[in-house]
Design an enzyme around this catalytic site. Sequence first.
Site, PDB file in Angstrom:
ATOM      1  N   GLU A  71       1.643 -27.092  -5.071  1.00 57.51           N
ATOM      2  CA  GLU A  71       0.918 -25.894  -5.527  1.00 57.51           C
ATOM      3  C   GLU A  71      -0.155 -25.478  -4.526  1.00 57.51           C
ATOM      4  O   GLU A  71      -1.249 -25.058  -4.895  1.00 57.51           O
ATOM      5  CB  GLU A  71       0.342 -26.107  -6.935  1.00 57.51           C
ATOM      6  CG  GLU A  71       1.479 -26.407  -7.900  1.00 57.51           C
ATOM      7  CD  GLU A  71       1.128 -26.200  -9.342  1.00 57.51           C
ATOM      8  OE1 GLU A  71       0.331 -25.301  -9.632  1.00 57.51           O
ATOM      9  OE2 GLU A  71       1.682 -26.937 -10.174  1.00 57.51           O
ATOM     10  N   GLY A  83       7.247 -22.459   2.658  1.00 60.07           N
ATOM     11  CA  GLY A  83       6.440 -23.404   1.879  1.00 60.07           C
ATOM     12  C   GLY A  83       5.062 -22.810   1.666  1.00 60.07           C
ATOM     13  O   GLY A  83       4.871 -21.964   0.790  1.00 60.07           O
TER      14      GLY A  83
END
Length: 379
Positions: free
Chosen positions: A363, A131
Amino acid sequence: MNFDLTDEQQMIRKTIREFADEVVAPGAIGRDRTKEFPRDIFRQLGEMGMMGLPFEEKYGGAGADTISFAIVTEELSRACASTGITYSAHISLGGAPLNLFGTEEQKQQYLVPICTGESLGAFGLTEPNAGSDAGGTQTTAKPEGDDFVINGSKVFITNASYAKHLALTAITGTEDGKKEISAVIVPTDADGFQVIDNYEKMGLNASNTTELVLENVRVPQENLLGKRGNGFRQFLVTLDGGRIGIGAMAVGIAQAAFDRSLQYAKERKQFGRAIADFQVNQFKLADMALKIELARNMVYKAAWLKDEGRPFSKEAAMCKLYASEIAMEVADEAIQLHGGYGYMKEYEVERYMRDAKLLEIGEGTSEVQHLVIARQIGV
Ligand SMILES: Cc1cc2nc3c(=O)[nH]c(=O)nc-3n(C[C@H](O)[C@H](O)[C@H](O)COP(=O)(O)OP(=O)(O)OC[C@H]3O[C@@H](n4cnc5c(N)ncnc54)[C@H](O)[C@@H]3O)c2cc1C
């Protein structure tokens, strides 16, 4: 210094604001409940020339600038953040890497359908075990003859159910004992490619968030995007641009929460007066307006730097971090100003808070933005 929008930017804002108010906003509460993806809205955005907004006209784009992209993302998100994230990811995560790193043939084949809206843009970086540490990619694309054979999985990928193809990161080999990560364009209808759309989310319910499973997916090696081994760096560049989109989304949600609150505070009467007459509430609204103004200026500054071809990583991280955090604060305050009604779905402000939360995560989380900024300021 000139803070005025150009005539073109003003015209784009007027057009998209009307569209957002008349077409996008009316169904937003319903789509949040039913999770229905706003397909028809995207068909119309395609007809309006918005789907390829910042890309060159020769690929079917409109040749507009990043500030215009931020304006469109903000206005759509003000009406419906699910529509906003779909648009932002389509342009800045789906289209941008093809535009930045694609060959002429790849742009003709893959960027053109994105600009026309025939395919939505998507981007596959995140994995179950990679991640924030996106370099921890475990998906592999093994060279075999003229092909890559791809195996692995991606999680939380926006828009993939409506994408005909997407670029994803995969390990294509090793270099000096280190993983060589490359970006590969993969058609979503390839054999062995499964797009699974069954997350139960907290918010952004009408946006499409998917899991990708790739089992022996074979694509020609010519589908390599950019240079072999550059995939990770390319995705970092892509994310810099994407963060302007997240910042713009945050400004849109915060603006919607503020607009609702101002109107409500003037209408709602307690103790024989509008609650807007109490100075504590005037100060709350003033603080909300102040934060939105600052966040919007930060988004525009980052977009302007990008348009000028200057470095903008620090400003993009700053605008994403600040705007997403104030969007949560403003949405929280909007619920407080609405009292018990704010807790009810019908008044919409609770949706703003649920939708805004993703912006502190996607993001690059707020913590990751701090890391990016710290690096940029030489810590
Ligand atoms: C709705 C949605 C849409 C998304 N769309 C896409 C998409 O289109 N494409 C895509 O590739 N990804 C997408 N993502 C994935 C998103 O970018 C990741 O969820 C995000 O980067 C965080 O990764 P993670 O969830 O694995 O959290 P983790 O990395 O596991 O983080 C967990 C916590 O640890 C903290 N943390 C991690 N490392 C550090 C560190 N070094 N220092 C301090 N704190 C740290 C984080 O800040 C966070 O608070 C999406 C996610 C969601 C929820």
